[in-house]
Design an enzyme around this catalytic site. Structure first.
Site, PDB file in Angstrom:
ATOM      1  N   HIS A 114      -7.240  -4.362  -1.050  1.00 10.58           N
ATOM      2  CA  HIS A 114      -6.658  -5.687  -1.273  1.00 10.58           C
ATOM      3  C   HIS A 114      -7.378  -6.411  -2.408  1.00 10.58           C
ATOM      4  O   HIS A 114      -7.201  -7.613  -2.587  1.00 10.58           O
ATOM      5  CB  HIS A 114      -6.759  -6.544  -0.010  1.00 10.58           C
ATOM      6  CG  HIS A 114      -6.190  -5.906   1.210  1.00 10.58           C
ATOM      7  ND1 HIS A 114      -6.957  -5.202   2.109  1.00 10.58           N
ATOM      8  CD2 HIS A 114      -4.918  -5.855   1.665  1.00 10.58           C
ATOM      9  CE1 HIS A 114      -6.183  -4.751   3.077  1.00 10.58           C
ATOM     10  NE2 HIS A 114      -4.946  -5.131   2.834  1.00 10.58           N
ATOM     11  N   HIS A 172       0.828  -1.209   0.000  1.00 11.28           N
ATOM     12  CA  HIS A 172       0.000   0.000   0.000  1.00 11.28           C
ATOM     13  C   HIS A 172       0.864   1.262   0.000  1.00 11.28           C
ATOM     14  O   HIS A 172       0.424   2.314   0.447  1.00 11.28           O
ATOM     15  CB  HIS A 172      -0.920  -0.003   1.225  1.00 11.28           C
ATOM     16  CG  HIS A 172      -1.754  -1.227   1.345  1.00 11.28           C
ATOM     17  ND1 HIS A 172      -2.652  -1.611   0.376  1.00 11.28           N
ATOM     18  CD2 HIS A 172      -1.816  -2.177   2.310  1.00 11.28           C
ATOM     19  CE1 HIS A 172      -3.243  -2.736   0.745  1.00 11.28           C
ATOM     20  NE2 HIS A 172      -2.740  -3.109   1.900  1.00 11.28           N
TER      21      HIS A 172
END
Length: 332
Positions: free
Chosen positions: A219, A57
């Site tokens: 995700h 991320h």
């Protein structure tokens, strides 16, 4: 798949090593751990803000370790929570006597592992409090807000809590600032493509050339609808409408705005989105205190973006605008 990697299974560890080598003015890596701490940590008498979660991320979470930002970040492997042991070791390393706030996105693996680490530290008389960010309006209805995922709103919550800790507030006061920021932050994301996890080398889901997923998680979790592509102005209007309805904000209030890229969307396209969002917020008679446009919380190489709004009062505005300096966030 073409990636600038060595062994794909070592991507998270080698990225942390590279971060520490590139930014020694802000942070250092803890020996043998996928974790970084502020270069001079621990700080005596200061609450330590410890964040973390799965890698992939970038720049979240380790890029937000520095002055006026988090004291530490623990990284798991790609899209995987860090185990309890390194969280415990990192918490111990940054504890300066005033306690540690665990701050992370609301995902089951993170909750389990951070809770286990908290128990380990509590048994050694280290005061611990926990804040789970839950800003994703697509992941649960408002009446079940505690079940929502944490996505790009993590940035605003980390900033508020860290600024309050920098003021030498108590652990309870720092946790209260984080909770206040969390309660006043909303995000929705849109994915235009899948991402590729290095270890597998394949997209994690399929999406048509003329489709987008509204409400996609960072995700690759399923969103609330898959629909035909929209032009930027239409998409911005849809996202802002959803956010304002959920936030139930009044005209005249101030907001912070984050237009966040998911990894593969050019800055120019994010600015086109902001160009559409700005007049919509003005039309709603909201005051824009500060805007942020760029890659802040990504999903590897996914195309798409998210939009975050944080309602500001006097305290949250002070904490948001407080000076900060870290590898991925500098504010003077």
């Amino acid at each position: 798949m073409k990636k600038l990697l060595n062994n794909p299974n070592n991507a998270a560890r080698e990225a942390i090593e590279g971060l520490a080598l590139a930014y020694p003015q802000y942070l250092r890596q803890l020996e043998r751990l996928q974790a970084v701490v502020r270069k001079d940590a621990p700080f005596l008498g200061k609450v330590a803000v410890l964040t973390g979660g799965g890698s992939g991320h970038d720049p979240m979470f380790p890029g937000y370790v520095g002055q006026g930002m988090a004291d530490a970040s623990v990284a798991g492997n790609i899209f995987a929570s860090p185990p309890p042991a390194p969280i415990y070791q990192t918490g111990k390393a940054v504890h300066g006597g005033a306690g540690v706030l665990f701050l992370y996105g609301n995902y089951s693996g993170d909750v389990l592992n951070f809770d286990m680490a908290a128990e380990m530290l509590t048994s050694e008389d280290v005061p611990i409090m926990t804040m789970k960010v839950a800003d994703d309006i697509a992941s649960a209805p408002l009446e079940s807000r505690q079940d929502r995922r944490g996505i790009a709103g993590d940035l605003f919550v980390i900033k508020a809590a860290s600024a309050r800790a920098e003021e030498r507030a108590t652990l309870e006061e720092v946790a209260a600032a984080a909770e206040k920021a969390n309660l006043n932050t909303r995000t929705i994301g849109v994915a235009l493509s899948s991402c590729i996890i290095p270890a597998s080398g394949r997209p994690i889901f399929e999406i048509g050339d003329n489709e987008m997923e509204v409400g996609m998680g960072v995700h690759g979790e399923q969103g609330i609808s898959r629909q035909s592509m929209m032009k930027a102005d239409q998409l911005a209007a849809d996202m802002v409408h959803r956010l304002l309805a959920d936030l139930n904000i009044n005209s005249g209030e101030e907001v912070a705005v984050l237009v966040n890229g998911l990894g593969a969307t050019p800055q120019s396209e994010l600015l086109v989105m902001y160009r559409a969002i700005h007049p919509l917020l003005k039309k709603a008679r909201l005051e824009i205190c500060r805007s942020y446009v760029g890659n802040y919380v990504t999903s590897l190489d996914m195309a798409g973006c998210s939009v975050t709004l944080m309602r500001l009062d006097t305290e949250l505005k002070r904490l948001l605008l407080a000076p900060a300096e870290s590898p991925a966030f500098i504010q003077v």
